[in-house]
Scaffold this active site. Structure first.
Site, short mmCIF file in Angstrom:
data_model
loop_
_atom_site.label_atom_id
_atom_site.label_comp_id
_atom_site.label_asym_id
_atom_site.label_seq_id
_atom_site.Cartn_x
_atom_site.Cartn_y
_atom_site.Cartn_z
N GLU A 229 0.88 -1.16 0.00
CA GLU A 229 0.00 0.00 0.00
C GLU A 229 0.91 1.21 0.00
OE1 GLU A 229 -2.70 0.48 3.41
OE2 GLU A 229 -2.50 2.59 2.89
N CYS A 266 -3.08 7.59 5.40
CA CYS A 266 -2.98 7.25 3.97
C CYS A 266 -4.27 7.65 3.25
CB CYS A 266 -2.67 5.78 3.77
SG CYS A 266 -3.72 4.69 4.73
#
Lengths: 484, 484
Positions: A229, A266
């Protein structure tokens, strides 16, 4: 110990994980679920000890960290439940069919088995939920894989102590030695990633680090899956009708979201698209100015943020609306963004965001089309926007793993339906999620048994379904027994 | 036309596929299922025209090729059914829960959406089932992805004509132009694989070619998933009790399996482990000697087989039991195999196999442990072998994607529970299958919609479940409506 793992220690950790892989793969789902619940209980019990260490090492506030422990233990229990009930093993049984065309069909029974030792590169920004006791670890353990966590240097003491708590709980519950290991040091992590005993890796972090590790994983003599990720801009698009209906709420909600956790999510919304003439500048500036300065996770991130801000300040067409204090708000237009999309659409990790003004629906669409892959995309719209929204939804779906209405992307619910992932570069491996039950699938491979005698099948595949699991039998999901 | 695709033609094919991706992604599952069934019907209708072309180009017999057409059309219908009924879309709905801890949970609805244009590298050995109209194409179309097939040069006319039949059926059924395309030429395929419009690739072929293409796919500026089925040895292990009970049947079954289709199956059993003193040499030699010589798929494969045989003949410890005619049978012992495993365990594609004699159960176990990843592993055992089999099954499971009892690995049933894949090097991407309903998952990524108004959701996610699909709602699979 918060020093780099020595070569001898790494070798021992890898050997222990490889040895644990066999009994872990053989463990009954309910037994493994018990081990995982023991870890969850131990984490909750150690919260009072772990949270202060996390506060000291990450500068994150106590309430947030306590919530993160609860989220992490709850996540472990979710995986344990899905493992015990069956869905996590994805059992599929097709009984023999002598009349099948063009040829008779044998008895086939498929179950997901663990890949083997998994290497998890922990993140800095969620010292529990995406670190030693985070989603990658929880999903790999549920899959039946030993886990070696490469600790993030941003919270070394917490990493060591968390691992100790988890290992103690695993041992007391009867899990094999080597089920969980911890290593420290970037080069140590790279060495581990290249080791033949490691069968998959999970990563949460920056685009450059993720790309470098991905290349190592997939070009090994025996390539392994690498689930990374990386970065995400998480754009938010607001219609005129939404501004008319609740402009002030949108302004305050946006500033709250992009500055949450010092902008170190994020899923931080990096851009807010507003119709020109929105009239919200004053409120946005005021809300941004009211954000108190806060310490970032670590020196390296603070320096990265500072240089990122310097870079953004110099981009033509980006104007500063508010700076100083705890957050920075910039402004541009769609036209300027399109002219300099490479510069403007580069993630800056921290409490900064950009208002992008559009002059028409066509400009809004062009703004959306400027984006590559993202973890999230958000639309603020009203019922009156139905036809516009219907036009935008496919464009957002094509670019994001999660599409939100009238909300904010920070905050990722842990549940069955969650998807935390998205097209490249937000992740490497857009077909997988790092949050939610299906995250376990990253660390499992199917095995189909053909015409096997019932007694030699894993219990989950046996005719009488002794554990009462959910299974797909001849196409239909059921907990019923199977007759041959 | 059976010449290399020109750069202009390739550009047009890629542009058409990219354009088709949008309406394909938007197509309703039942509509897309109709397009796929139209292709299946057209293939069946064209069988009388296509099979003779295949016979001429591949030297495979008519009955086998007719069966392959039926297998391929049946496979297309299986995917259409799973798409229409819902499982292929893996819908998961978690309704909002204001009481969820540690934070309230939003309404989340997850569905799998297509990745985009998929490049399929066709195989030579199944000119229907693993070529233009094969499993990769069928699963990608079901997923909603446009497909570009890179034709195998072993059957160029068949590839072109199959694509024409399929495209005609798709067009007549109303599918978007560009849903299927065909390209020819190795370098053309590599160029396509590097193109940003290609979002995933499937491959069935040799280890060297697969590894080379894999590396290209995963090191592109935007890496894409590459699903490669490479090589497999498919060992068969026979117990003494099985020899005692049905030694002759095992001998004849084995020779039939390793010589089926001139030994050109990816599931051909490459090694047969027998207890020393099995007494089957005479029968094995006789059965092998009775296999008629047959033409291989093409010159390149015939040459590869010939040089592979020459290589094997020179390996110390390998003895020729039967050669000449249509098949070659070699023999060795576990001790000799372990001493030269690199040489002996190298796949030779064609009608050759090796009998490996073991002197004890420990030698049998050591023989199993010499193997890396395989598509299949087979055990021939009797009820009396229960404790031995219980020891061997985990070792076989660790090394194969399909574990068979008292059967032969050639022949891969197309059904829900099938798994055609295995640990590296048998595949790149052991968590995926290229046969069976779950093969579609390779070309889909999840998207979760958060708090979306019902009317703006894809129909499959709407409250009233208009298509009556199978969905997982708050953890349980159901076709029921959802209330918020």
């Amino acid at each position: 110990m918060t020093r780099d793992t020595t070569p001898a220690e790494l070798e021992q950790t890898l050997a222990d994980a490889a040895e644990a892989a066999v009994p872990l793969a053989a463990s009954a789902p309910a037994v493994r679920a018990g081990w995982i619940r023991a870890v969850a209980d131990a984490l909750d019990a150690a919260s009072g000890e772990l949270v202060p260490i996390a506060q000291r090492e990450t500068s994150l506030p106590e309430a947030r960290l306590k919530g993160e422990v609860g989220r992490s233990s709850g996540q472990l229990r979710m995986f344990a439940d899905a493992l015990e009930a069956g869905p996590l093993l994805e059992v599929i049984i097709d009984t023999a069919d002598a009349a099948a065309k063009p040829v008779p069909r044998p008895d086939l029974r498929r179950v997901l088995v663990p890949l083997g030792p998994v290497l998890v590169f922990a993140a800095s920004n969620f010292p529990f939920a995406f670190s030693v006791c985070g989603g990658d670890t929880a999903s790999a353990l549920a899959a039946g894989c030993p886990v070696i966590v490469k600790a993030h240097p941003g919270h070394p003491e917490l990493s060591v102590r968390t691992a100790e708590v988890m290992i103690e709980a695993l041992t007391a519950a009867g899990a094999p030695a080597g089920t969980l290991g911890l290593i420290q040091g970037y080069d140590v992590g790279v060495t581990a990633l290249k080791d033949a005993r490691i069968t998959a890796a999970g990563f949460t972090g920056s685009v450059p680090a993720g790309k470098a590790l991905h290349e190592i994983a997939v070009t090994r003599p025996e390539p392994i899956p690498f689930y990374g990720e990386l970065g995400s801009l998480n754009p938010v698009f607001v219609t005129q009708a939404a501004i008319d209906a609740r402009g002030k709420d949108i302004a305050s909600g946006y500033v709250g979201s992009y500055t949450l956790g010092v902008g170190q999510f994020c899923t931080k919304p990096g851009l807010l698209f507003l119709p020109a003439g929105h009239g919200l500048q004053e409120q946005l500036v005021e809300a941004t100015g009211g954000v108190a300065a806060a310490t970032m996770l670590n020196e390296r991130i603070a320096e990265g943020f500072s240089s990122g801000l310097d870079r953004l300040r110099k981009v033509d067409g980006l104007r500063v609306w508010s700076e100083g204090g705890g957050a920075t708000l910039l402004q541009t237009t769609v036209g300027e963004l399109l002219a300099r999309s490479d510069e403007i659409l580069e993630e800056c990790f921290g409490p900064v965001s950009i208002v992008v003004e559009y002059a028409s629906v066509d400009e809004l669409v062009a703004g959306i089309e400027a984006f590559g892959g993202n973890l999230t995309a958000t639309l603020h719209a009203e019922d009156a926007d139905a036809s516009l929204a219907a036009r935008l939804v496919p464009l957002l779906t094509a670019r994001a793993g999660r599409v939100l209405w009238n909300g904010w992307p920070t905050g990722v619910a842990v549940s069955w339906a969650q998807h935390h992932g998205g097209p490249f570069p937000s992740t490497v491996g857009s077909i997988h999620t790092s949050v939610g039950v299906t995250a376990a699938r990253r660390f499992q491979r199917p095995v189909a048994y053909q015409d096997a005698p019932d007694a030699l099948l894993p219990a989950v595949l046996q005719d009488d379904n002794p554990a009462g699991m959910s299974r797909r039998v001849n196409g239909t999901v059921t907990t019923a027994e199977v007759s041959r």
